[in-house]
Design an enzyme around this catalytic site. Structure first.
Site, PDB file in Angstrom:
ATOM      1  N   SER A 478      47.332  63.448  43.060  1.00 57.78           N
ATOM      2  CA  SER A 478      46.721  63.502  41.730  1.00 57.78           C
ATOM      3  C   SER A 478      45.200  63.545  41.879  1.00 57.78           C
ATOM      4  CB  SER A 478      47.207  62.323  40.890  1.00 57.78           C
ATOM      5  OG  SER A 478      46.915  62.527  39.530  1.00 57.78           O
ATOM      6  N   ASP A 565      55.627  69.416  36.897  1.00 54.85           N
ATOM      7  CA  ASP A 565      54.574  68.435  36.650  1.00 54.85           C
ATOM      8  C   ASP A 565      53.943  68.678  35.278  1.00 54.85           C
ATOM      9  OD1 ASP A 565      52.336  66.767  36.712  1.00 54.85           O
ATOM     10  OD2 ASP A 565      51.901  67.184  38.812  1.00 54.85           O
ATOM     11  N   HIS A 597      55.171  65.027  38.734  1.00 55.24           N
ATOM     12  CA  HIS A 597      53.892  64.514  39.232  1.00 55.24           C
ATOM     13  C   HIS A 597      54.167  63.482  40.318  1.00 55.24           C
ATOM     14  CE1 HIS A 597      49.595  64.296  38.847  1.00 55.24           C
ATOM     15  NE2 HIS A 597      49.610  62.991  38.715  1.00 55.24           N
TER      16      HIS A 597
END
Length: 654
Positions: A478, A565, A597
């Site tokens: 991320s 995601d 994600h």
């Protein structure tokens, strides 16, 4: 010294760190009659149940066959167990119920493209909760009263304006929250399900991540706040709801007040935690204090409370010894006994797990960066937290960025240390938990001072004799994936290679594709990153986007992405892979069609870490468990660059 220091330490198999735990998330029912936990059923994590007085006679009460169930909870009346689940990582979580008596499973929120939120629960109303559902409008969560036993849903408030709500123990809405023009939060009283026109409290953007209500007492007479207004770190206050008078309960100069333990019947705070470098508990209630003190005397390392009965006489507690697997116990507070419940990963018993060292690193402009260092086995014979001579290092960057790294067992640290690397995780500016000044020092500093902090940490590690200058990798998910891309584009000579997991490459497109239910909070992104609606903000976002500097990459790069995601879309990885191909720069790209994600399925996780450790071994010279057949049970696709990782073509059957 070379990575061969670790050659006499056993190689910890990947599946011991990233495969299914034997058991996890142990809980006791509110009435104390049942124990529940997560454990594999035919290789997929499911919920298991046993009578507390006969834990060996356990049975699985769910039958998930694809995505693992990752969290579960008891209904307050102990008649059912609930869990939430999405589809393929899309984060549209629905709520499911399993009846304890019959075993029947029901979806309580059977809607498409809907994400459920729990708005309120109660100590006195045992069969109902308040939930938010965005099935009418994906941007807004309407509040419903849900009967956990019948499944009946009753609309309480149709929401077209508010980012969140707070209810009291009677499941009555008492507060609504909305983001204001400044990027802070306005707090409105709610009476008879009508929201007042004017806020009774308001915060500016600088307080938005360190100031928030923390719930009511059961009788509704006190509202707790975590509040940094007029100070730096978030302190705990009790506010009299009738008079508005506030009383300071707890504060700490170095870190925000973290979690609390509340009285089961009154909701009053009995203890609170502060997590600067490690978690430390302070008690207000002497009875709770005696129990926490007793537990501290029984354990080495970290410990905590996972679950409590309504009468508060039985707790489920965990112990993280750091150099052994996490163990869970049933604590009888009256008898002062600990009964072993389970060890999460018993296969790690006797493995060469390494201690984690909390360290403080100074940034170039004088901030203190709380950080965590793990060293390879055999590299630190005197135990002073420094290797005898420098070793290769992986800078492991946390996501968020409005999150933090902490002290405790960490599978990533243990895998990488076992393979011969020092592992350094840095709470760079913008990380949470260390006061509003530390967070706000990161405003509009993506790729700038936030990145400088990471470079300063690398230089610290080199100066301290920890890291070999030419063998430092950067890796993260991320925001940590973004930091990896930034590292290889903005400072292309610092890192020997990078591993980007679901990281954004283009901040403009990142902000234009956020999930619809984030829209009520979008101003905070604009204030902390840059507003794409202004010329200056757009220029800032583009300047901080690695995509536009992809041609600067000169070092090996591995990118992993989930196709579903909702936060960092697949296009973020596709864009930079395409730019690198166009520039003739090699890149390895791993895509998971059934993930979002991050990677929920152990088979996918193990495939990724297998690729990553072999990639790192070629790049900075550590050990690696061969890929073997680890990709076969996974969904991993490698659209680009399989030849750049040892054994990957063979593992793909190519």
């Amino acid at each position: 010294m070379t990575p061969q220091t670790t050659e006499f330490a056993p190689l910890i198999p990947r599946d011991h760190l990233f495969g299914n735990p034997t058991r996890a998330q142990g809980k006791i029912s509110p009435d104390g009659k049942w124990l529940s936990w997560l454990a594999p059923l035919d290789g997929v994590l499911n919920i298991w149940l046993a009578l507390a007085d006969d834990p060996e006679a356990a049975k699985a009460i769910t039958s998930a066959t694809d995505r693992p169930i990752r969290e579960h909870f008891w209904a307050p009346d102990a008649k059912s167990v609930g869990y939430i689940q999405d589809k393929g990582g899309d984060e549209n979580f629905l709520l499911y119920r399993i009846d304890v008596a019959s075993g029947e499973e029901t979806c309580l929120t059977p809607f498409e493209n809907t994400r459920v939120q729990v708005v309120g629960a109660s100590e006195t109303i045992k069969d109902e909760i308040l939930v938010g559902l965005n099935n009418r409008d994906p941007q807004w969560h309407d509040v419903h009263r849900l009967n956990l036993n019948t499944g009946a849903l009753e609309l309480v408030y149709e929401n077209n304006a508010y980012a969140g709500f707070l209810a009291d123990d009677s499941l009555t809405l008492r507060m609504a929250m909305a983001q204001n023009e400044a990027g802070g939060t306005d707090y409105f009283r709610v009476s008879a399900n009508v929201v007042e026109d004017e806020p009774f409290e308001t915060t500016a953007m600088e307080y938005s991540l360190t100031t928030a209500p923390a719930g009511y007492t059961v009788d509704g007479s006190v509202l707790y706040w975590l509040d940094s207004r007029g100070r730096n770190t978030a302190a705990l206050y009790a506010q009299d709801t009738a008079s508005g008078e506030r009383t300071l309960i707890a504060e700490n100069d170095k870190a925000d007040i973290g979690s609390t333990i509340r009285h089961q019947q009154t909701g009053e705070v009995q203890a609170y935690s502060v997590n600067y470098l490690k978690t430390e508990w302070t008690t207000i209630d002497p009875d709770i204090g005696a129990s926490l003190d007793w537990l501290r005397d029984q354990f080495e390392g970290e410990y905590g409370v996972m679950s409590r009965t309504d009468d508060d006489r039985t707790w489920i507690v965990f112990n993280d010894p750091m150099t052994g697997p996490i163990a869970t116990y049933i604590y009888d507070r009256d008898a002062s006994t600990l009964t072993p419940f389970y060890v999460t990963r018993p296969e790690l018993e006797g493995a060469p797990l390494q201690p984690m060292h909390p360290v403080e690193i100074a940034s170039r402009d004088g901030l203190t960066l709380p950080s965590y260092l793990t060293l390879p086995p055999g590299s630190d014979t005197n135990g002073d937290g420094r290797p005898e001579s420098p070793v290769p290092m992986v800078l492991l960057v946390h996501g968020g960025p409005w999150a933090r790294d902490g002290y405790g067992f960490n599978s990533n640290h243990q895998l990488l240390a076992n393979r011969g690397y020092a592992v350094l995780s840095v709470n760079f500016r913008g990380s949470t938990g260390f006061g509003k000044n530390f967070i706000n020092a990161g405003n509009k500093q993506w790729g700038l001072a936030m990145h400088d902090d990471l470079i300063d940490a690398v230089e610290w590690a080199i100066a301290e004799g920890i890291a070999q200058k030419d063998k430092v990798a950067i890796m993260g998910g991320s925001y940590g994936g973004y930091a990896t891309l930034a590292g290889l584009t903005f400072t292309p000579d610092v890192f020997a290679c990078g591993v980007d997991i679901v990281g954004p490459s283009n901040l403009e497109t990142l902000l234009s594709t956020i999930p619809p239910y984030w829209a009520p909070m979008v101003k905070i992104f604009h204030e902390r990153m840059g507003n794409p609606g202004t010329e200056e903000g757009l220029a800032m976002l583009k300047a901080a986007s690695p995509l536009y500097k992809a041609d600067k990459i000169t070092r090996p790069l591995l990118i992993a992405q989930g196709a579903n995601d909702p936060r960092v879309k697949q296009s973020e990885s596709d864009q930079i892979v395409g730019a690198m191909k166009e520039a003739g720069i090699p890149v390895t790209y791993v895509l998971y069609p059934d993930e979002g994600h991050g990677f929920a399925k152990p088979a996918n996780n193990m495939a990724f870490y297998g690729i990553a450790e072999n990639f790192l071994a070629e790049c900075i010279g550590g050990r690696a468990e061969p890929l073997g057949e680890v990709l076969e049970p996974s969904s991993a696709e490698v659209p680009e660059g399989a030849p750049h990782v040892k054994g990957l073509e063979a593992a793909l059957g190519g």
